[in-house]
Design an enzyme around this catalytic site. Structure first.
Site, mmCIF file in Angstrom:
data_model
loop_
_atom_site.group_PDB
_atom_site.id
_atom_site.type_symbol
_atom_site.label_atom_id
_atom_site.label_comp_id
_atom_site.label_asym_id
_atom_site.label_seq_id
_atom_site.Cartn_x
_atom_site.Cartn_y
_atom_site.Cartn_z
ATOM 1 N N LYS A 161 0.844 -1.197 0.000
ATOM 2 C CA LYS A 161 0.000 0.000 0.000
ATOM 3 C C LYS A 161 0.885 1.255 0.000
ATOM 4 O O LYS A 161 0.670 2.217 0.756
ATOM 5 C CB LYS A 161 -0.970 -0.017 1.198
ATOM 6 C CG LYS A 161 -2.358 0.504 0.811
ATOM 7 C CD LYS A 161 -3.404 0.194 1.836
ATOM 8 C CE LYS A 161 -4.600 1.109 1.720
ATOM 9 N NZ LYS A 161 -5.119 1.318 0.360
HETATM 10 N N1 PMP Z 1 -6.555 -3.283 -3.414
HETATM 11 C C1 PMP Z 1 -6.063 -2.036 -3.420
HETATM 12 C C2 PMP Z 1 -5.016 -1.688 -4.426
HETATM 13 C C3 PMP Z 1 -6.529 -1.080 -2.496
HETATM 14 O O1 PMP Z 1 -6.034 0.163 -2.507
HETATM 15 C C4 PMP Z 1 -7.537 -1.448 -1.571
HETATM 16 C C5 PMP Z 1 -8.076 -0.424 -0.611
HETATM 17 N N2 PMP Z 1 -7.369 -0.402 0.583
HETATM 18 C C6 PMP Z 1 -8.013 -2.773 -1.599
HETATM 19 C C7 PMP Z 1 -7.501 -3.657 -2.521
HETATM 20 C C8 PMP Z 1 -9.012 -3.244 -0.595
HETATM 21 O O2 PMP Z 1 -8.386 -3.417 0.650
HETATM 22 P P1 PMP Z 1 -9.199 -3.223 2.029
HETATM 23 O O3 PMP Z 1 -10.349 -4.141 1.949
HETATM 24 O O4 PMP Z 1 -8.228 -3.616 3.079
HETATM 25 O O5 PMP Z 1 -9.589 -1.802 2.094
#
Ligand code: PMP
Length: 310
Positions: A161
């Site tokens: 991230k």
């Molecule tokens: N993939 C990416 C690239 C993201 O930025 C996110 C958002 N955080 C997600 C998947 C979904 O992750 P989460 O369910 O932890 O928010």
């Protein structure tokens, strides 16, 4: 969907709670020049019955952030417990009694020249805003397979991230939206399906939930994990993590996205091919319903996923 940020009145910045106008970094900052920051996105849901705000899976988000610090060799003084406390405190200080979004960020705060991750000082900050639905979760999204490939784990790991990695997401998202679609689906360099620009992807085939594995250049989403657990434990739906081919998207029964922002968002078409009958599918809807029950603290078994602010 890009949303204008209307931030809460306070942020956590350089070890303190400060008015949002004072939470500014210099243009000389390493992370501004090289993308060397990583972040989380965390939602708090308003529970009308108790008029409380429940932060969803706070512990898991903070754990992912702190683990990811290792990828960018980041040492921040705040501990996991500190970061959890800061998130709760920011909601409290803002006084919000509605849906909120928290954005904790670890970043290379030094003013130094040269791209590297070692021996560069790091800092932690966090801001907050009100947030309702971020994408349409009712009528189904029209999505397109992107001409941009997903970043590979050996280039910029999606799992980190990392701020710099969101250039990849931005390119795909703009391409899709400027062509009239709601969202993009990334393929990997090998042509298999990865994820959306900021959301994980599931397909439903013959009653089984299928999603790309942790090695498919995805972020290991916390909503992904939530949906997998709810599907298998509460709805008796089998869940399989395996590689997905592009054309499986065209012939499967249902497609949906998951994410903190996207929540559980059904897809009604991919590359202009109708999915199922072109409406949100029954399993997508069932999971969406259950998800909203859980995030509002209405399912006792999962109440430990909800941290009350007040
Ligand atoms: N993939 C990416 C690239 C993201 O930025 C996110 C958002 N955080 C997600 C998947 C979904 O992750 P989460 O369910 O932890 O928010």
């Amino acid at each position: 969907m890009a949303k204008h940020i209307e931030p809460g009145p306070f942020a956590y910045f350089e070890g303190d709670y400060v008015p949002i106008e004072k939470a500014n970094v210099s243009i000389l900052t390493h992370s501004f020049n090289y993308g060397t920051a990583l972040f989380e996105g965390i939602r708090g849901y308003h529970c009308p019955d108790t008029n409380n705000v429940l932060i969803f899976r706070l512990k898991e988000h903070v754990d992912r952030l702190v683990r990811n610090f290792a990828i960018l060799c980041m040492n921040v003084p705040e501990t996991r417990a500190d970061i959890e406390r800061i998130c709760v405190e920011l909601v409290k200080r803002s006084g919000f009694r509605e849906g909120v979004y928290l954005r904790p960020i670890g970043y290379k705060c030094e003013r130094s020249l040269g791209p590297k991750v070692h021996d560069v000082a790091s800092s932690f900050c966090c801001w907050i805003m009100k947030l309702g639905d971020y994408v349409d979760i009712d009528s189904g999204l029209d999505v397109v397979v992107s001409s941009w490939r997903r970043l590979s784990d050996n280039a910029i790991p999606s799992r980190a991230k990392a701020v710099g990695g969101y250039v990849n997401s931005s390119l795909a998202s703009s391409e899709a939206k400027q062509a009239g679609f709601d969202e993009a689906i990334f393929l990997r360099e090998d042509g298999s399906v990865s994820e959306g620009s900021a959301m994980n992807l599931f397909i439903v085939q013959d009653g089984t939930l299928i999603t790309p594995p942790p090695t498919a250049d995805i972020l290991l989403g916390i909503t992904r994990n939530t949906v997998m657990e709810l599907a298998s434990k509460e709805l008796g739906i089998p869940v399989v993590e395996r590689s997905i081919a592009r054309t499986e998207l065209y012939v499967c029964d249902e497609v949906f996205f998951t994410g903190t922002g996207a929540q559980v968002a059904p897809v009604r078409s991919v590359d202009r091919r109708k999915i199922g009958n072109g409406e949100p599918g029954p399993i997508s809807k069932k999971l969406q319903d259950l998800y909203f029950q859980v995030v509002q603290g209405k399912v006792a078994k999962y109440a430990h996923w909800c941290t009350p602010v007040y």
